[in-house]
Design a protein around this motif. Structure first.
Motif, PDB file in Angstrom:
ATOM      1  N   VAL A 143       0.841  -1.204   0.000  1.00 52.47           N
ATOM      2  CA  VAL A 143       0.000   0.000   0.000  1.00 52.47           C
ATOM      3  C   VAL A 143       0.874   1.253   0.000  1.00 52.47           C
ATOM      4  CG1 VAL A 143      -1.704   1.317   1.323  1.00 52.47           C
ATOM      5  CG2 VAL A 143      -1.919  -1.178   1.128  1.00 52.47           C
ATOM      6  N   ASP A 144       1.944   1.235   0.781  1.00 50.83           N
ATOM      7  CA  ASP A 144       2.814   2.412   0.894  1.00 50.83           C
ATOM      8  C   ASP A 144       3.447   2.777  -0.447  1.00 50.83           C
ATOM      9  OD1 ASP A 144       2.273   2.718   3.565  1.00 50.83           O
ATOM     10  OD2 ASP A 144       4.163   1.837   4.271  1.00 50.83           O
ATOM     11  N   VAL A 145       3.860   1.779  -1.230  1.00 53.32           N
ATOM     12  CA  VAL A 145       4.448   2.064  -2.543  1.00 53.32           C
ATOM     13  C   VAL A 145       3.438   2.779  -3.427  1.00 53.32           C
ATOM     14  CG1 VAL A 145       5.300   1.010  -4.676  1.00 53.32           C
ATOM     15  CG2 VAL A 145       6.137   0.207  -2.473  1.00 53.32           C
ATOM     16  N   VAL A 146       2.220   2.283  -3.448  1.00 52.71           N
ATOM     17  CA  VAL A 146       1.165   2.884  -4.278  1.00 52.71           C
ATOM     18  C   VAL A 146       0.892   4.323  -3.841  1.00 52.71           C
ATOM     19  CG1 VAL A 146      -1.266   2.736  -4.935  1.00 52.71           C
ATOM     20  CG2 VAL A 146       0.126   0.657  -4.805  1.00 52.71           C
ATOM     21  N   GLU A 147       0.780   4.537  -2.536  1.00 52.80           N
ATOM     22  CA  GLU A 147       0.433   5.872  -2.036  1.00 52.80           C
ATOM     23  C   GLU A 147       1.615   6.839  -2.115  1.00 52.80           C
ATOM     24  OE1 GLU A 147      -1.234   5.169   1.827  1.00 52.80           O
ATOM     25  OE2 GLU A 147      -3.183   4.574   0.993  1.00 52.80           O
ATOM     26  N   ARG A 148       2.808   6.360  -1.792  1.00 56.24           N
ATOM     27  CA  ARG A 148       3.980   7.255  -1.807  1.00 56.24           C
ATOM     28  C   ARG A 148       4.282   7.763  -3.208  1.00 56.24           C
ATOM     29  NH1 ARG A 148       8.974   5.517  -2.724  1.00 56.24           N
ATOM     30  NH2 ARG A 148       8.436   3.386  -2.117  1.00 56.24           N
ATOM     31  N   LEU A 149       4.102   6.895  -4.200  1.00 59.30           N
ATOM     32  CA  LEU A 149       4.366   7.278  -5.586  1.00 59.30           C
ATOM     33  C   LEU A 149       3.128   7.838  -6.274  1.00 59.30           C
ATOM     34  CD1 LEU A 149       6.599   4.240  -6.662  1.00 59.30           C
ATOM     35  CD2 LEU A 149       7.331   6.506  -5.877  1.00 59.30           C
ATOM     36  N   ASP A 150       2.021   7.894  -5.536  1.00 59.29           N
ATOM     37  CA  ASP A 150       0.747   8.396  -6.065  1.00 59.29           C
ATOM     38  C   ASP A 150       0.390   7.705  -7.373  1.00 59.29           C
ATOM     39  OD1 ASP A 150      -1.592   9.885  -6.046  1.00 59.29           O
ATOM     40  OD2 ASP A 150      -0.698  11.612  -7.062  1.00 59.29           O
ATOM     41  N   LEU A 151       0.419   6.393  -7.349  1.00 59.18           N
ATOM     42  CA  LEU A 151       0.163   5.608  -8.561  1.00 59.18           C
ATOM     43  C   LEU A 151      -1.331   5.485  -8.820  1.00 59.18           C
ATOM     44  CD1 LEU A 151       2.719   2.697  -8.019  1.00 59.18           C
ATOM     45  CD2 LEU A 151       3.083   4.892  -9.192  1.00 59.18           C
ATOM     46  N   ARG A 152      -1.679   5.485 -10.107  1.00 61.82           N
ATOM     47  CA  ARG A 152      -3.064   5.285 -10.554  1.00 61.82           C
ATOM     48  C   ARG A 152      -3.064   4.187 -11.606  1.00 61.82           C
ATOM     49  NH1 ARG A 152      -6.277   8.501  -7.065  1.00 61.82           N
ATOM     50  NH2 ARG A 152      -4.831  10.113  -6.303  1.00 61.82           N
ATOM     51  N   ASP A 153      -4.240   3.637 -11.882  1.00 59.06           N
ATOM     52  CA  ASP A 153      -4.334   2.555 -12.862  1.00 59.06           C
ATOM     53  C   ASP A 153      -3.308   1.466 -12.524  1.00 59.06           C
ATOM     54  OD1 ASP A 153      -5.230   1.103 -15.037  1.00 59.06           O
ATOM     55  OD2 ASP A 153      -4.031   2.214 -16.499  1.00 59.06           O
ATOM     56  N   VAL A 154      -3.402   0.967 -11.296  1.00 65.21           N
ATOM     57  CA  VAL A 154      -2.402   0.060 -10.737  1.00 65.21           C
ATOM     58  C   VAL A 154      -2.779  -1.399 -10.996  1.00 65.21           C
ATOM     59  CG1 VAL A 154      -1.333  -0.751  -8.587  1.00 65.21           C
ATOM     60  CG2 VAL A 154      -1.754   1.698  -8.946  1.00 65.21           C
ATOM     61  N   VAL A 155      -1.806  -2.157 -11.496  1.00 63.10           N
ATOM     62  CA  VAL A 155      -1.924  -3.616 -11.544  1.00 63.10           C
ATOM     63  C   VAL A 155      -0.988  -4.169 -10.476  1.00 63.10           C
ATOM     64  CG1 VAL A 155      -1.531  -5.702 -12.892  1.00 63.10           C
ATOM     65  CG2 VAL A 155      -2.571  -3.706 -13.977  1.00 63.10           C
ATOM     66  N   LEU A 156      -1.555  -4.750  -9.444  1.00 61.25           N
ATOM     67  CA  LEU A 156      -0.766  -5.385  -8.384  1.00 61.25           C
ATOM     68  C   LEU A 156      -0.462  -6.817  -8.791  1.00 61.25           C
ATOM     69  CD1 LEU A 156      -2.546  -4.306  -5.061  1.00 61.25           C
ATOM     70  CD2 LEU A 156      -0.512  -3.302  -6.115  1.00 61.25           C
ATOM     71  N   VAL A 157       0.808  -7.197  -8.715  1.00 63.78           N
ATOM     72  CA  VAL A 157       1.246  -8.531  -9.117  1.00 63.78           C
ATOM     73  C   VAL A 157       1.850  -9.230  -7.910  1.00 63.78           C
ATOM     74  CG1 VAL A 157       2.694  -9.862 -10.697  1.00 63.78           C
ATOM     75  CG2 VAL A 157       1.723  -7.661 -11.448  1.00 63.78           C
ATOM     76  N   GLY A 158       1.264 -10.346  -7.514  1.00 65.91           N
ATOM     77  CA  GLY A 158       1.761 -11.112  -6.378  1.00 65.91           C
ATOM     78  C   GLY A 158       2.129 -12.517  -6.781  1.00 65.91           C
ATOM     79  N   HIS A 159       3.365 -12.901  -6.529  1.00 66.99           N
ATOM     80  CA  HIS A 159       3.858 -14.241  -6.872  1.00 66.99           C
ATOM     81  C   HIS A 159       3.961 -15.094  -5.611  1.00 66.99           C
ATOM     82  CE1 HIS A 159       7.644 -16.774  -6.888  1.00 66.99           C
ATOM     83  NE2 HIS A 159       6.926 -17.369  -7.813  1.00 66.99           N
ATOM     84  N   SER A 160       3.459 -16.319  -5.678  1.00 69.31           N
ATOM     85  CA  SER A 160       3.613 -17.302  -4.606  1.00 69.31           C
ATOM     86  C   SER A 160       3.086 -16.736  -3.278  1.00 69.31           C
ATOM     87  CB  SER A 160       5.081 -17.739  -4.524  1.00 69.31           C
ATOM     88  OG  SER A 160       5.244 -18.878  -3.720  1.00 69.31           O
TER      89      SER A 160
END
Length: 234
Positions: free
Chosen positions: A57-74
């Protein structure tokens, strides 16, 4: 432009995506690989499962990202699935790469009954950490010797609390827009909990003819899967 936030599984850090990130950026998108607390260059940082959720969450908010695709492996599917709920309308899609998925009140080890005793024993014997795999454990996963050596050499012990603490979900995971990537050398069918979720009209299944670590064995193909998942109407 889509912003991909990439989180690798147990023992790994942002470096695991080194061959995927350039492919995504070359296609005109943002790509942000994350090292979770306690791993890779962030060793020594105390971490429970909710710490890892907040890392994403912090990465998304700190960089003010929009249109985000979250990718989680394993393993990372568990914190990524929870983070997806918490970033609100910033989320475009979740891509689970051969991953575990969170269930409210359940932990990584509770969702993995056959391996629970072995994981808990490793945590107890290694000062609260899950010991990394040995080279022999990667056989049959579509990796060559150099790729295996790279994974083993870069792996760091995984904070045990992140594996034993329960997930916290506010709503049904099946309501999120999801692409689930099944790597067939690691089993022909998704786990039962994933199979149920794939019945949702918002979930779609993609298969890859490779093993559990496609960012190493098939990075360009994985990047194409991610780009396709992010395409309008996916």
């Amino acid at each position: 432009m889509t912003d991909f936030v990439l989180v690798a599984g147990a023992w790994l850090g942002s470096w695991a995506w080194d061959e995927v990130v350039p492919e995504l950026r070359a296609a005109g998108h943002g790509a942000h690989a994350v090292s979770l607390s306690g791993l890779a260059e962030r060793q020594g940082v105390a971490a429970g499962q909710q710490t890892h959720v907040q890392d994403v969450v912090d990465v998304v908010e700190r960089l003010d990202l929009r249109d985000v695709v979250l990718v989680g492996h394993s393993y990372a599917g568990i914190p990524v699935g929870q983070a997806a709920e918490r970033i609100g309308d910033r989320l475009s899609r979740v891509v689970f790469v051969d991953s575990n998925v969170p269930a409210d009140g359940e932990s990584f080890v509770s969702a993995w009954p056959d391996g629970r005793a072995a994981v808990e024993a490793s945590i107890a014997a290694n000062g609260g950490f899950w010991a990394p795999l040995a080279a022999a454990d990667f056989e049959g996963q579509g990796l060559d010797e150099e790729q295996i050596a790279r994974i083993v050499g870069g792996s760091t012990p995984h904070p045990g609390a992140t594996l034993t603490e329960p997930a916290v979900l506010a709503g049904p995971l099946g309501e999120l827009p999801v692409t689930y990537v099944k790597c067939l050398l690691d089993g022909a069918e998704p786990n039962g909990d994933v199979a149920v979720l794939l019945e949702s009209e918002r979930w779609r299944l993609v298969t890859m003819e490779t093993g559990h670590w496609p960012m190493f064995s098939r990075p360009r193909e994985l990047a194409r899967v991610l780009l396709d998942a992010a395409a309008p109407g996916a």
